[in-house]
Design a protein around this motif. Sequence first.
Motif, short mmCIF file in Angstrom:
data_model
loop_
_atom_site.label_atom_id
_atom_site.label_comp_id
_atom_site.label_asym_id
_atom_site.label_seq_id
_atom_site.Cartn_x
_atom_site.Cartn_y
_atom_site.Cartn_z
N ASP A 97 0.46 -1.21 0.21
CA ASP A 97 0.40 -0.11 -0.04
C ASP A 97 1.17 1.18 -0.40
O ASP A 97 2.31 1.25 -0.57
CB ASP A 97 -1.18 0.00 1.02
CG ASP A 97 -0.30 0.19 2.55
OD1 ASP A 97 0.94 0.21 2.55
OD2 ASP A 97 -0.71 0.01 3.69
N GLU A 98 -0.08 2.28 0.08
CA GLU A 98 0.88 3.94 0.11
C GLU A 98 2.20 3.86 1.13
O GLU A 98 2.92 4.61 1.70
CB GLU A 98 0.05 4.74 0.00
CG GLU A 98 -0.53 4.79 -1.74
CD GLU A 98 -2.01 5.97 -0.98
OE1 GLU A 98 -1.64 7.49 -2.20
OE2 GLU A 98 -2.90 5.20 -0.50
N VAL A 136 -0.03 -5.64 0.76
CA VAL A 136 -1.30 -6.75 1.18
C VAL A 136 -1.41 -8.04 0.66
O VAL A 136 -1.54 -8.07 -0.57
CB VAL A 136 -1.63 -5.89 0.02
CG1 VAL A 136 -3.67 -5.19 -0.47
CG2 VAL A 136 -1.82 -4.40 -0.06
N TYR A 147 -9.06 -0.83 -2.05
CA TYR A 147 -8.25 -0.07 -3.13
C TYR A 147 -8.12 -0.17 -4.47
O TYR A 147 -9.59 -0.85 -5.05
CB TYR A 147 -6.88 -0.84 -2.94
CG TYR A 147 -5.83 -0.68 -1.83
CD1 TYR A 147 -4.88 -0.24 -0.89
CD2 TYR A 147 -6.42 -2.34 -1.15
CE1 TYR A 147 -4.45 -0.80 -0.14
CE2 TYR A 147 -5.84 -2.01 0.71
CZ TYR A 147 -5.24 -1.41 0.87
OH TYR A 147 -4.35 -0.70 2.00
N GLU A 148 -7.94 1.27 -5.26
CA GLU A 148 -8.52 1.43 -6.56
C GLU A 148 -7.49 -0.06 -7.41
O GLU A 148 -6.30 -0.06 -7.28
CB GLU A 148 -7.63 2.83 -6.84
CG GLU A 148 -9.15 3.58 -6.45
CD GLU A 148 -8.25 4.96 -6.81
OE1 GLU A 148 -7.23 5.08 -7.12
OE2 GLU A 148 -8.83 6.27 -6.32
N SER A 187 -14.29 -3.18 1.99
CA SER A 187 -13.04 -2.76 2.24
C SER A 187 -13.64 -3.03 3.90
O SER A 187 -14.37 -3.28 5.23
CB SER A 187 -12.16 -1.77 2.57
OG SER A 187 -13.32 -0.63 2.98
N GLU A 227 -5.83 3.79 -1.83
CA GLU A 227 -6.58 3.43 -1.35
C GLU A 227 -7.82 4.40 -1.79
O GLU A 227 -7.43 5.46 -2.42
CB GLU A 227 -6.85 3.52 0.18
CG GLU A 227 -5.67 2.89 1.56
CD GLU A 227 -6.00 2.84 2.74
OE1 GLU A 227 -6.92 4.35 3.41
OE2 GLU A 227 -5.77 2.50 3.84
N LEU A 254 -0.58 -0.32 -4.74
CA LEU A 254 -2.15 0.25 -4.39
C LEU A 254 -2.18 0.95 -3.47
O LEU A 254 -1.88 1.77 -2.68
CB LEU A 254 -3.37 -1.09 -3.86
CG LEU A 254 -2.83 -2.65 -5.41
CD1 LEU A 254 -3.26 -3.30 -4.31
CD2 LEU A 254 -3.55 -2.62 -6.55
#
Length: 831
Positions: A28-29, A34, A74-75, A107, A95, A93
């Motif tokens: 993730d960011e 993930v 997530y997109e 989610s 969010e 990914l």
Amino acid sequence: MKKYIFLFLVFFTTIFFAQTKVSGLVVDENDMPVSFANIIFKNSSEGTITNDDGVFYLESDNTYNAVVVSFVGYESKEITLSSRVNYQMKIVLVEGGEQLKEVVVYSGKQSKKNNPAIDILKKIWEHKRKNGVNHYKQYNYDKYEKVEFDLNTIDSAVIKSKLFKGMEFVFQDLDTSRITGKTYLPIFLNETFSKVYGDNIKGEKKEELLGSKNSGFTNNQALTAFVEDLYSDYDVYNNYLKFFDKSFTSPLSKTGVDVYNYVLSDSTFIDNKWCYNIIYYPRRKNELTFKGNFWVNDSTYAIKKINLQVTKSANINWVKEIYIEQDFEVVNDSVFLLKRDYMLSDFSLSKKEESKGIYGKRTTVYNNYKFDEFKDDKFYKNLTNQFNAGIVERDDEFWNINRLEELNKDEKGVYKLLDTLKTVPKFKSYYNIVSILGSGYVEIDKWNLDIGDVYSTFGFNDAEGIRVRAGARTYFGQNDPWRIEAYTAYGFSDQRFKHGISGKWLLDKKSRLIISGGNRRDIEQLGLSLTATTDVLGRSAASSSLFSVGSNDRLTNIDLSTFNAEIEPLHNFIVRFGGSLRTLSSALPDAFNLDYVDPNSPTGISSEIKQFDIATTLVYTPGKRTIGYGVERRNINDTYSTLFLKYTKGFSGFLESDFDYEKLQFSYSQPWIIGGFGRLYSTVELGKTFGAVPLGLLNVIPGNQTLFSIYGTFPNLNFYEFVTDTYASVHLEQNFNGRLFSRIPVIKNWNLREIIGIRGVWGNLSDENILLNNPTNIPLSAPNDKIYWEYSFGVGNIFKILRIDFNFRGNYLENPEARPFSVTGSFGFSF
């Protein structure tokens, strides 16, 4: 033996020639992995999911230019593939929930209420009996199966190691697994082709094996039995799936909502059928669950595709990964039938990513389905012999016709590789060492003889002191029609030689008519079973005093001769008739005697028992599976029940036999799979002796003065503490396989397994028998005032090999030398 052969394959063992390969890490960011993210080749249904650490590997026979990565919350992200092979990718990914094709995305931890994925799951439950072969009255189909073992995680250090010096040629052709991305070397391949018949009205099913072939180990039934048991059939629609003797909760189970999160992720056409894609993953760690996704049809609610992957935290030993794929085909526009089943297991001594081990891979292909062709009851009861020479030795033409999936280049090379390896002296030495460890015998091929077993070489007890033993058996092959086995032993304290010799001969393969006989003169600890032994070669662990509690001096001299005939008129139903002549006397008369009142003796007392009996025994084992067609067969599974009935008649006067009596005994043993709560072992035993007999012929409640946990005994009873002529006993032992410990903080990370047990026995000893045995120097009593009972708590899987039981005595604490508490243990390798 099977586990040792398996360990051998670890040291001496994907299959697809892929056009597109990708691997990498999804984060993730915040750069956190993930887990369970979906990775799919664009415009296809070929995909995988990330593991607990966000790592993935995906490959395909087809060529693709992009992958799509998605996960709830997530997109979705589309990644263009610059080349055919793309390794060590890092995908970030972002969010932000999104609307997918005609579905709603959720989610975080998924709710059980107002969840469209669970609504679809309920429809699957409603329709599961209408899908697959269950839709028809009768069915039959062709089944082709190949099982392969591969040495994996091969690097330069492995290739250059001394272990493989002189065998470097095996590494010339290496490939990469499409599931894990690791290099591997195929080392064993087994193929079978069979015809399966079933009747849903009668609940009957029969599989007729038509061909079998394997690389290098054709005559090793231990390995074949291991493969058969390891990869037993399963149905994803069942509530629980059994793998490696463990019950995993199916994602399609009615109890799945309690252990899984479900997310409706996508929808698309697959083979012109509109299908929904549902992602599932565990709610908790350390439970026997999967992660993955499945595609389900929107009208029939039949599964079109499904994949299942065991999480690393699951409480299972020696298995790092389990990955399963199933594909279904559409018949008559509505019925979905299983077409292909693929399962990969990554066996390793450690679950670390870099650890080495072996892959076990099974691919099963189904074809030529036919329906509503009636077969009578006789057809299903007449089970063909599945391992005769004609089936094992099928020619290439047979396999060219019936191999439903072609072998790839690696699989074809396995047969040649093993033929070459068998000529390498170093490989033969490795194989022989493991064979000795597994079977306990040293093979001498030129004499058709096995020396052993090596595990019985040394012993110690109060009567013999240090004891040594040597033995041998004839061995021409796995399916010998006859076998002779013998041993001799010597005790350094009593300075006496002992011996045992046994022979058996299979007269008719179809009915399995076997005659057997033997003689044994030895020292033995009797009373470890309610059924008197007629085994002329066996010896109990309690006959050695190295690991015992209290005085272990109630040993018996036994001179036993037997002759038996048995037949199997129906599958798994054995009728045995035989006679035995035994002479019993105490091996340590000062501490323990078998004295009884004998009016014909000058002293009025005799210390030796001489007895001739005839016995008829019925044994029924429904569900038991075996391989082999010789005088000795090998069991494949251990999940069958056993019903035992024995009638014994003793004669006086014949061959100087001392007593007339009758004895009737019955037992019923059953293992029960209790869904996700593990396995319950249960045994009920009943018996009665009609007539007065001495101590050596009565039924001793089996005590256990050893430090080992022995199922069927009472660990807080001393030997001969209770003696009966009428008895009823129950043994219950529940292994939860870590179900309870997995919910306790800290402890849940140790993968321990909890075991509880309870056992009880009632018995009686008639006044007639008490009077007859009055001269014996041990007190005779039976638990007739109240049921004697014990309970125990055990912890298993300690360091993956150790089990410790804490045993408590429930009553009769006033008995002399009564033990209110004991600790026993056992060692063993188990999944």
